[in-house]
Design a protein around this motif. Structure first.
Motif, PDB file in Angstrom:
ATOM      1  N   ILE A  29       0.823  -1.215   0.000  1.00  0.00           N
ATOM      2  CA  ILE A  29       0.000   0.000   0.000  1.00  0.00           C
ATOM      3  C   ILE A  29       0.856   1.264   0.000  1.00  0.00           C
ATOM      4  CG2 ILE A  29      -1.931  -1.168   1.125  1.00  0.00           C
ATOM      5  CD1 ILE A  29      -1.187   0.202   3.722  1.00  0.00           C
ATOM      6  N   SER A  30       2.058   1.183   0.569  1.00  0.00           N
ATOM      7  CA  SER A  30       2.942   2.358   0.543  1.00  0.00           C
ATOM      8  C   SER A  30       3.386   2.663  -0.880  1.00  0.00           C
ATOM      9  CB  SER A  30       4.163   2.126   1.437  1.00  0.00           C
ATOM     10  OG  SER A  30       4.967   1.067   0.924  1.00  0.00           O
ATOM     11  N   TYR A  31       3.529   1.631  -1.680  1.00  0.00           N
ATOM     12  CA  TYR A  31       3.979   1.823  -3.062  1.00  0.00           C
ATOM     13  C   TYR A  31       2.940   2.572  -3.889  1.00  0.00           C
ATOM     14  CZ  TYR A  31       5.884   0.765  -7.678  1.00  0.00           C
ATOM     15  OH  TYR A  31       6.404   0.868  -8.943  1.00  0.00           O
ATOM     16  N   ILE A  32       1.637   2.304  -3.603  1.00  0.00           N
ATOM     17  CA  ILE A  32       0.597   2.962  -4.400  1.00  0.00           C
ATOM     18  C   ILE A  32      -0.141   4.042  -3.614  1.00  0.00           C
ATOM     19  CG2 ILE A  32       0.213   1.034  -5.964  1.00  0.00           C
ATOM     20  CD1 ILE A  32      -1.959   0.019  -4.250  1.00  0.00           C
ATOM     21  N   GLY A  33       0.319   4.324  -2.372  1.00  0.00           N
ATOM     22  CA  GLY A  33      -0.218   5.447  -1.601  1.00  0.00           C
ATOM     23  C   GLY A  33      -1.620   5.258  -1.067  1.00  0.00           C
ATOM     24  N   LEU A  34      -1.984   4.044  -0.651  1.00  0.00           N
ATOM     25  CA  LEU A  34      -3.311   3.796  -0.100  1.00  0.00           C
ATOM     26  C   LEU A  34      -3.336   4.015   1.407  1.00  0.00           C
ATOM     27  CD1 LEU A  34      -4.487   0.562  -1.956  1.00  0.00           C
ATOM     28  CD2 LEU A  34      -5.269   2.892  -2.336  1.00  0.00           C
ATOM     29  N   ASN A  35      -4.470   4.473   1.911  1.00  0.00           N
ATOM     30  CA  ASN A  35      -4.665   4.648   3.355  1.00  0.00           C
ATOM     31  C   ASN A  35      -5.453   3.459   3.870  1.00  0.00           C
ATOM     32  OD1 ASN A  35      -4.824   5.651   5.950  1.00  0.00           O
ATOM     33  ND2 ASN A  35      -6.521   7.034   5.489  1.00  0.00           N
ATOM     34  N   TRP A  36      -4.759   2.507   4.511  1.00  0.00           N
ATOM     35  CA  TRP A  36      -5.378   1.250   4.938  1.00  0.00           C
ATOM     36  C   TRP A  36      -5.964   1.399   6.334  1.00  0.00           C
ATOM     37  CZ3 TRP A  36      -5.515  -3.347   2.123  1.00  0.00           C
ATOM     38  CH2 TRP A  36      -5.990  -4.475   2.810  1.00  0.00           C
ATOM     39  N   LYS A  37      -7.229   1.030   6.489  1.00  0.00           N
ATOM     40  CA  LYS A  37      -7.876   1.067   7.797  1.00  0.00           C
ATOM     41  C   LYS A  37      -8.584  -0.260   8.054  1.00  0.00           C
ATOM     42  CE  LYS A  37      -8.513   6.051   8.199  1.00  0.00           C
ATOM     43  NZ  LYS A  37      -9.464   7.153   8.482  1.00  0.00           N
ATOM     44  N   PRO A  38      -8.871  -0.581   9.336  1.00  0.00           N
ATOM     45  CA  PRO A  38      -9.503  -1.861   9.659  1.00  0.00           C
ATOM     46  C   PRO A  38     -10.797  -2.075   8.874  1.00  0.00           C
ATOM     47  CG  PRO A  38      -8.758  -0.812  11.657  1.00  0.00           C
ATOM     48  CD  PRO A  38      -8.561   0.193  10.564  1.00  0.00           C
ATOM     49  N   ASP A  39     -10.970  -3.267   8.344  1.00  0.00           N
ATOM     50  CA  ASP A  39     -12.186  -3.694   7.638  1.00  0.00           C
ATOM     51  C   ASP A  39     -12.449  -2.929   6.350  1.00  0.00           C
ATOM     52  OD1 ASP A  39     -13.178  -5.970   8.741  1.00  0.00           O
ATOM     53  OD2 ASP A  39     -14.530  -4.983  10.136  1.00  0.00           O
TER      54      ASP A  39
END
Length: 295
Positions: A281-291
């Motif tokens: 996700i760091s490579y494509i700049g995503l903001n990962w959150k639970p669920d």
């Protein structure tokens, strides 16, 4: 003459015939009563449903009418020999340890009981008040979601104290929660899902089943971690009772796009999940959150 009643049940028109008007009216009243009961039951929390079922079974065992018991109820004063919180948490933990809980669930209960023991260990169970618990939560600057998680694990402990006559009231019942967090769910956009899956296919294909089952079947992250390829059947995903959060077996249909991703293979279960997700996700700049995958 016969009396006919026409109603819609579960979306279908149904007709019943009765010899008397009284029996026809009684059937209608029974239907309405059943609907009220279903609505009442659906509005209860899971813990309230469990408590009611337990109370009913106990009343049957003792040949007691629940309504009579409620009408004749008088608050029970806790025993003078009521246990301290430290003693009670130790005994309660022994009970929970014998109930075949998952290791993660048991560890969560342990640390929340430890918090209670550290804060009120020398106090008697019935001496802990709602205000004391609110002050404890406030001192830790916890968000509403965190407090709700703590209550979910400590609530059964205080109910056990009531059952064992060490307390007459569950102080968590009246907790005033802080204003809610931002409850709007984090949701992937279609293009973000596309980016994630393409990146996984190129850089870490072993993670493909993990993402595919979460995104295209809505399987809970903790459940995915317990799955193996043996749980992927012809057209279905089998979540067995020992792997399900609710301990109830269920089957999930495999959609066409999910099947195509699963055909690529990969790891089930996955290892080093957090590091691998963070890298992707760091490579494509995503903001990962639970669920976020389920949402």
């Amino acid at each position: 003459p016969r009396w006919r009643v026409s109603v819609f049940l579960k979306g279908k028109r149904t007709q019943r015939y009765f010899k008397t008007h009284a029996k026809a009216k009684q059937w209608i009243r029974d239907l309405k009563s059943t609907g009220c009961v279903k609505s009442f039951w659906a509005a209860l929390t899971n813990q309230e449903q469990i408590d009611l079922v337990g109370a009913y079974r106990l009343a049957q065992k003792r040949s007691i009418c629940l309504i009579d018991a409620a009408l004749n109820y008088e608050p029970i004063s806790p025993k003078k020999s009521s246990l301290t919180i430290g003693e009670a948490t130790s005994r309660y933990l022994e009970v929970r340890s014998s109930q075949n809980l998952r290791p993660l669930t048991l560890s969560q209960i342990k640390w929340k009981l430890r918090l209670l023991k550290e804060s009120f260990g020398e106090m008697r169970c019935h001496e802990v008040t709602t205000a004391m618990l609110e002050t404890l939560f406030e001192s830790r600057n916890w968000k509403r979601s965190t407090i709700e998680g703590v209550i979910a694990k400590l609530g059964p402990f205080f109910n056990w104290c009531i059952r064992e006559s060490h307390s007459a009231h569950n102080p968590l019942k009246d907790i005033l929660l802080p204003k809610g967090d931002d409850l709007s769910p984090s949701i992937f956009k279609t293009e973000q899902v596309s980016q994630l899956m393409k990146r996984a296919a190129a850089a870490d294909p072993g993670m493909i089943p993990y993402f595919a089952l979460g995104l295209f079947a809505g399987v809970r992250p903790m459940e995915i971690e317990r799955l193996s390829w043996n749980n992927i059947l012809n057209g279905f995903i089998e979540i067995t009772a020992d792997k399900a959060k609710t301990r109830q077996r269920r089957l999930i249909s495999i959609s066409d796009n999910l099947q195509q991703w699963l055909n690529l293979g990969g790891e089930l279960p996955v290892t080093n999940k957090r590091k691998r997700i963070a890298k992707l996700i760091s490579y494509i700049g995503l903001n990962w959150k639970p669920d976020i995958m389920r949402h």
